[in-house]
Design a protein around this motif. Structure first.
Motif, short mmCIF file in Angstrom:
data_model
loop_
_atom_site.label_atom_id
_atom_site.label_comp_id
_atom_site.label_asym_id
_atom_site.label_seq_id
_atom_site.Cartn_x
_atom_site.Cartn_y
_atom_site.Cartn_z
N GLY A 160 -7.08 4.29 0.43
CA GLY A 160 -6.87 3.48 1.62
C GLY A 160 -6.70 4.35 2.84
O GLY A 160 -6.64 5.57 2.78
N ALA A 169 -11.89 -2.17 1.02
CA ALA A 169 -10.66 -2.76 0.50
C ALA A 169 -10.89 -4.12 -0.13
O ALA A 169 -10.02 -4.62 -0.83
CB ALA A 169 -9.63 -2.87 1.64
N TYR A 179 -12.06 5.32 1.23
CA TYR A 179 -13.13 4.46 0.72
C TYR A 179 -14.47 5.16 0.84
O TYR A 179 -14.71 5.93 1.77
CB TYR A 179 -13.13 3.12 1.46
CG TYR A 179 -11.91 2.29 1.15
CD1 TYR A 179 -11.76 1.71 -0.11
CD2 TYR A 179 -10.91 2.10 2.08
CE1 TYR A 179 -10.65 0.96 -0.43
CE2 TYR A 179 -9.78 1.34 1.78
CZ TYR A 179 -9.65 0.78 0.52
OH TYR A 179 -8.54 0.04 0.21
N PRO A 234 0.79 -1.24 0.00
CA PRO A 234 0.00 0.00 0.00
C PRO A 234 0.82 1.28 0.00
O PRO A 234 0.37 2.30 -0.54
CB PRO A 234 -0.83 -0.13 1.28
CG PRO A 234 -1.02 -1.60 1.45
CD PRO A 234 0.28 -2.21 1.00
N SER A 254 -5.89 -1.49 -0.64
CA SER A 254 -5.23 -0.20 -0.47
C SER A 254 -3.95 -0.12 -1.28
O SER A 254 -3.20 -1.08 -1.40
CB SER A 254 -4.92 0.01 1.01
OG SER A 254 -4.27 1.25 1.21
#
Length: 534
Positions: free
Chosen positions: A534, A507, A441, A106, A512
């Motif tokens: 993320g 996710a 998100y 990520p 992410s």
């Protein structure tokens, strides 16, 4: 040119035709010094490439002071390629990365795992940088619990990376090991192992929309709850029963996720090509069987999923399947006969094929203009931010061979330009958000873009594509999502337009990390910008 194609539905073969289409090829450089067996695009528009450390001396030297103590030679076996400048610099890998795996975490760090011999339990980290000479691979000794050779990596919804399978490894583990340092057995990998041939290496792995993992090996698949080490669904075998995983070496993609705001999000997987059962054994005897010319498509979220078979215009094994920003799939590289392994491929397939995901069945394939360079075993392909596909590699030999062989070792790079780049007036230009924007998100955000000419506002869409780790005909962590607009596209006057969209809600839909954000006008995408979710 017209190609006859046969379509298989419910046991019936239906013929149809498709016209050859376009695309262009551009030769980028005759040599990067190594053969690009592995590729990963990073969020600074650099592509990390490497082959193996025991090919012998490569054609590029390490920078002064970078030669590891005790090294057999001071040549590089990895490079960082700058897409914008078409230049590259050597990188230092200390242990063997041959037939290894990886994915980007990520935070943008490339985590590369395993390999062969002394590299089989290594973890190697590469953080994106500005090209400084001090920016290089960092290695973690014994970072893996098991040897990982021909494994598959996938970034999980919780940000960890799962490493599945590999030669003689019927199990999986995680990295980093802070929450679960254990190795978990996976009987499915033992069950799909063909004695003496395997045909279940580099399994095709995707995060399903429920957070479980779709795992395909050989000719069948399961849905794996990796948290509880439980198989929650067993999918039917592909019709015909031929293997699709390495060394049969077909390829696979998770098709674009579109209805991501729905209660029940649908997900489909497409598996194409490979070598028929027995091809590896026959190739060892000098007989090269024609590759498979079929694709199999399945809706993995259906309660009772079935495979729908289609026939490609060209038989192909060792091909790469790349998701394009407009949701279509490019099938490129590979051979028309034989299988993966040293010297086992024949009949290079020079024409890419475009698969139009949303077309009606029977009208999805378009053959594209051919390259002049065979890209056989150990060739690679990745999507670039500008919408081109970078192509490299091809070395079907156990060392560098440039003459006196059917398919010389390729150190060159070229780019395939899909036809959507040939009409720049139809391509949007993103104005807002700024590159490297951080998103959450289920966040609503505004995209402004410029577009000349008459605009059909209903034809505008927005997509997010995760950059993939490509090797051995599979692009690990590849994913495309179509973002949901909250209202119709608005004209702000002149050539400027605006649309508000919503990011994926969890996710499970979009692990992410960094993604390329595109605005698509019909089938013509903008250049992408990097965003982080993320």
């Amino acid at each position: 040119m017209v190609f006859p194609i046969i379509l298989f539905i419910s046991g019936i073969l239906l013929p149809f035709t498709t016209d050859a289409a376009g695309g262009r090829w551009k030769f980028l450089t005759p040599s990067i010094g190594i053969s690009a067996m592995h590729m990963q695009l990073l969020n600074n528009d650099r592509v990390i490439m490497f082959d193996r450390t025991d090919f012998g001396t490569s054609n590029i030297s390490l920078a002064p002071g970078k030669c590891p103590a005790g090294a057999k030679d001071c040549s590089a076996h990895s490079v960082e390629y700058n897409v914008m400048t078409n230049k590259f610099r050597p990188l230092t890998v200390q242990t063997n990365v041959w037939c290894s795996s990886g994915s980007v975490m990520p935070d943008g760090t490339l985590v590369q795992t395993g390999g062969s011999f002394e590299g089989e339990r290594r973890v190697r980290l590469f953080k994106p940088c500005g090209g400084s000479a001090d920016c290089d691979w960092q290695e973690v000794n014994l970072g893996l619990a098991k040897s990982r050779w021909y494994s598959t990596n996938q970034v999980l919804p919780d940000g960890r990376q799962i490493i599945i399978g590999g030669r003689k490894q019927f199990n999986y583990e995680f990295y980093p090991k802070t929450t679960d340092p254990n190795v978990h057995d996976l009987q499915f990998l033992a069950d799909t192992n063909d004695k003496g041939v395997e045909n279940n290496l580099y399994p095709f792995v995707f995060v399903n929309v429920d957070g479980n993992l779709f795992v395909f090996a050989n000719n069948r698949a399961i849905l794996l709850d990796y948290v509880n080490n439980k198989v929650v669904k067993t999918y039917p075998q592909i019709p015909g029963g031929d293997p699709r995983s390495y060394p049969s070496t077909g390829s696979a993609v998770l098709l674009p996720l579109k209805n991501i705001e729905a209660v029940n999000v649908e997900a489909e997987v497409l598996v194409c090509g490979g070598a028929p059962k027995g091809s590896y054994t026959e190739a060892a005897k000098g007989k090269f069987i024609t590759a498979l010319n079929t694709c199999a498509r399945i809706k993995i979220t259906d309660p009772n999923p079935i495979w729908v078979m289609e026939t490609m215009p060209l038989a192909r094994c060792m091909g790469d399947m790349i998701l394009l920003p407009n949701g279509n799939v490019l099938i490129v590289n590979g051979a028309g006969a034989g299988t993966a392994s040293w010297e086992f491929g024949r009949n290079p397939v020079l024409n890419p094929v475009l698969y139009r995901t949303d077309n009606k069945i029977g009208s999805r394939f378009e053959t594209q203009r051919p390259t002049t360079i065979p890209r056989m075993y150990h060739s690679t392909a990745v999507l670039l931010r500008d919408g081109r596909v970078l192509i490299g590699g091809s070395n079907p030999h156990d060392k560098y061979e440039f003459s006196g062989v059917l398919f010389p070792t390729e150190l060159s790079l070229e780019a395939f330009t899909p036809s959507y780049l040939e009409r720049p007036v139809l391509r949007p230009v993103i104005v807002i958000p700024a590159p490297q924007t951080k998103l959450s998100y289920a966040q609503k955000f505004t995209i402004q873009f410029r577009l000349r000419g008459i605009v059909n506002l209903k034809s505008i869409s927005t997509t997010m594509v995760s950059p993939s780790f490509n090797t051995h005909s599979f692009s690990m962590n590849q994913r495309l999502l179509v973002l949901t607009p909250t209202a119709q596209v608005q004209s702000l006057g002149g050539t400027v337009y605006q649309v508000e969209v919503t990011t994926p809600s969890s996710a499970n839909l979009a692990p992410s990390g960094f993604y390329l954000l595109f605005v698509v006008n019909g089938e013509f995408p903008s250049q992408g910008i990097w965003v982080h979710i993320g």
